[in-house]
Motif scaffolding. Structure first.
Motif, PDB file in Angstrom:
ATOM      1  N   VAL A  52     -22.519  40.148   5.153  1.00  0.00           N
ATOM      2  CA  VAL A  52     -23.742  40.558   4.460  1.00  0.00           C
ATOM      3  C   VAL A  52     -24.955  40.288   5.341  1.00  0.00           C
ATOM      4  CG1 VAL A  52     -22.838  40.243   2.131  1.00  0.00           C
ATOM      5  CG2 VAL A  52     -23.898  38.311   3.301  1.00  0.00           C
ATOM      6  N   PRO A  53     -25.987  41.146   5.225  1.00  0.00           N
ATOM      7  CA  PRO A  53     -26.021  42.338   4.376  1.00  0.00           C
ATOM      8  C   PRO A  53     -25.353  43.522   5.064  1.00  0.00           C
ATOM      9  CG  PRO A  53     -28.094  42.117   5.531  1.00  0.00           C
ATOM     10  CD  PRO A  53     -27.268  40.926   5.938  1.00  0.00           C
ATOM     11  N   PHE A  54     -24.751  44.400   4.257  1.00  0.00           N
ATOM     12  CA  PHE A  54     -24.264  45.664   4.796  1.00  0.00           C
ATOM     13  C   PHE A  54     -24.479  46.753   3.762  1.00  0.00           C
ATOM     14  CE2 PHE A  54     -20.585  43.548   2.922  1.00  0.00           C
ATOM     15  CZ  PHE A  54     -19.967  44.535   2.190  1.00  0.00           C
ATOM     16  N   LEU A  55     -24.477  47.998   4.241  1.00  0.00           N
ATOM     17  CA  LEU A  55     -24.874  49.136   3.414  1.00  0.00           C
ATOM     18  C   LEU A  55     -23.776  50.180   3.426  1.00  0.00           C
ATOM     19  CD1 LEU A  55     -27.647  50.346   2.036  1.00  0.00           C
ATOM     20  CD2 LEU A  55     -27.660  51.759   4.088  1.00  0.00           C
ATOM     21  N   LEU A  61     -17.442  56.484   1.761  1.00  0.00           N
ATOM     22  CA  LEU A  61     -16.177  56.610   2.491  1.00  0.00           C
ATOM     23  C   LEU A  61     -16.306  56.195   3.953  1.00  0.00           C
ATOM     24  CD1 LEU A  61     -14.935  60.050   1.076  1.00  0.00           C
ATOM     25  CD2 LEU A  61     -14.273  57.752   0.336  1.00  0.00           C
ATOM     26  N   GLY A  62     -17.526  56.180   4.473  1.00  0.00           N
ATOM     27  CA  GLY A  62     -17.722  55.853   5.874  1.00  0.00           C
ATOM     28  C   GLY A  62     -17.746  54.365   6.120  1.00  0.00           C
ATOM     29  N   PRO A  63     -17.848  53.963   7.386  1.00  0.00           N
ATOM     30  CA  PRO A  63     -17.895  52.536   7.713  1.00  0.00           C
ATOM     31  C   PRO A  63     -19.209  51.933   7.249  1.00  0.00           C
ATOM     32  CG  PRO A  63     -18.321  53.862   9.668  1.00  0.00           C
ATOM     33  CD  PRO A  63     -17.921  54.815   8.578  1.00  0.00           C
ATOM     34  N   PRO A  64     -19.231  50.642   6.940  1.00  0.00           N
ATOM     35  CA  PRO A  64     -20.469  50.000   6.497  1.00  0.00           C
ATOM     36  C   PRO A  64     -21.460  49.836   7.642  1.00  0.00           C
ATOM     37  CG  PRO A  64     -18.732  48.374   6.725  1.00  0.00           C
ATOM     38  CD  PRO A  64     -18.085  49.715   6.935  1.00  0.00           C
ATOM     39  N   ILE A  65     -22.739  49.862   7.301  1.00  0.00           N
ATOM     40  CA  ILE A  65     -23.811  49.595   8.253  1.00  0.00           C
ATOM     41  C   ILE A  65     -24.168  48.122   8.096  1.00  0.00           C
ATOM     42  CG2 ILE A  65     -26.062  50.317   9.093  1.00  0.00           C
ATOM     43  CD1 ILE A  65     -23.923  52.533   9.026  1.00  0.00           C
ATOM     44  N   GLU A  66     -23.894  47.328   9.120  1.00  0.00           N
ATOM     45  CA  GLU A  66     -24.039  45.877   9.026  1.00  0.00           C
ATOM     46  C   GLU A  66     -25.310  45.411   9.724  1.00  0.00           C
ATOM     47  OE1 GLU A  66     -20.575  43.958  10.495  1.00  0.00           O
ATOM     48  OE2 GLU A  66     -19.212  44.873   9.058  1.00  0.00           O
TER      49      GLU A  66
END
Length: 383
Positions: A52-55, A61-66
């Motif tokens: 965290v944080p991630f978006l 469905l896509g990879p998280p933005i960290e």
């Protein structure tokens, strides 16, 4: 609005208080940026993940933005905006220097107040971190974050400066037990003197940092670079908001800020009113990852990796990369040698055409394979 209608899901480390949605400065920075520039586009999701944080963006469905910085850049690009677009090159360079200073100094002061300065951790911080989560993680998350804070503060000599929160709690419990047994112990003068001395050193460190901020924010402009807040203002807010908005039992630094640094308190108040004038986005139910990853987290150490372990892993990666490139070089050299040998004519491959030929004869209406040597053919020709 239905949960699926929110474009972004922001995963943050939550706290059990409505006035402070998270005690984690990066999580609060990402939340503040989205709340200020992209209200009603995101929902909050509590998470105990160390990432965290991630978006996540719909349809998720896509990879998280960290990371807060990556989240801000990603959302700005997706929404057709630029981060701090009004800043000049000189302002951006200055912002980089201030950002590094705030993350180091303000981060240390906040971590110390929440996890080290007695009795804040056992009396409040641990309860706030444990409140929003599933029962199995109640005892895991606070101790994990306190171990992280200890690892951060010890090299700077800040851990247990002014006393150790858990050690003090254990001492009080011991005194209660002994009091029940009829044993009385007076508080040691040396311990109290050490606490006061440590708090004095902490105040000196805080003053040296707050004085720098005061010299920059005491002008007529309400924010660092004018009348509009930038991500640098949000970063400072993310570190001051937990200090000034939760009722810390030992309010050493909040009292110092309110008594001697009114411009910093006013900076925080302006942003707090700006950000929270509208209701915060809804908080969705915690994901199953809190339960699904629990066995792995219980088996693993709750403390962050030591520097020696990190260095050892980096060495292993470098060694693996070196071995990979060495084998590629050896393979390339062998292929080059083979090609040179055949191209230069040192080795020739000749194919012998003197092989048996196969002919088919029809015997009694059936095809039969007959082997005929070339010598037999020549004798037939002579006859």
């Amino acid at each position: 609005m239905d949960d699926s209608e929110y474009k972004y899901h922001l995963y943050i480390l939550p706290a059990g208080t409505p006035s402070v949605p998270t005690l984690d400065p990066p999580s609060l920075l990402a939340l503040s940026y989205l709340q200020l520039h992209h209200t009603n586009t995101f929902a909050l999701v509590p998470s105990t993940s160390s990432a965290v944080p991630f978006l996540l963006e719909a349809p998720f469905l896509g990879p998280p933005i960290e990371g807060a910085g990556n989240i801000i850049k990603y959302v700005a690009e997706r929404e057709g905006a630029r981060v701090d677009e009004r800043l000049s090159k000189e302002d951006r360079a200055e912002a980089v220097a201030w950002r590094a200073l705030i993350e180091e100094k303000a981060g240390d002061l906040l971590a110390h107040s929440l996890f080290s300065l007695p009795p804040n951790y056992p009396s409040l911080t641990r309860k706030l971190l444990a409140a929003p989560h599933y029962p199995p993680t109640t005892f895991l998350l606070p101790s994990r974050l306190r171990s992280w804070a200890k690892t951060r503060l010890e090299p700077a000599g800040l851990w247990a400066l002014g006393g150790d929160a858990e050690a003090r709690e254990e001492e009080e419990m011991r005194r209660r037990r002994e009091g029940v047994l009829g044993v009385r112990r007076e508080a040691g003068i040396g311990g109290e003197a050490g606490r006061l001395l440590g708090e004095g050193k902490l105040i000196d460190l805080a003053r040296s940092f707050f004085d720098l901020l005061l010299s920059r924010l005491s002008s007529s402009a309400p924010y660092f670079f004018g009348s509009i807040p930038t991500t640098l203002d949000l970063l400072l807010f993310a570190h001051l908001h937990p200090l000034l908005s939760i009722p810390l039992p030992n309010a050493l630094l909040p009292n110092l800020l309110r008594a001697s640094y009114a411009p910093l308190v006013a900076h925080h108040a302006r942003l707090s009113a700006l950000l929270f004038s509208q209701a915060l986005p809804p908080s969705l139910p915690p994901p199953l990852e809190n339960l699904l990853t629990l066995p792995l987290r219980l088996l693993s150490s709750s403390s962050p990796p030591k520097k020696e372990e990190v260095k050892e892993k980096e060495k292993k990666k470098e060694q693996q990369s070196f071995e990979r490139y060495r084998w590629l070089w050896i393979a390339g050299a062998l292929v080059s040698a083979v090609v040179y040998v055949f191209a230069s004519g040192l080795v020739r491959i000749e194919v012998d055409d003197d092989e048996e030929e196969r002919e088919w004869e029809e015997v009694d209406g059936e095809e039969e394979e007959v082997h005929v040597d070339e010598d037999d053919e020549e004798e037939e020709d002579e006859e």
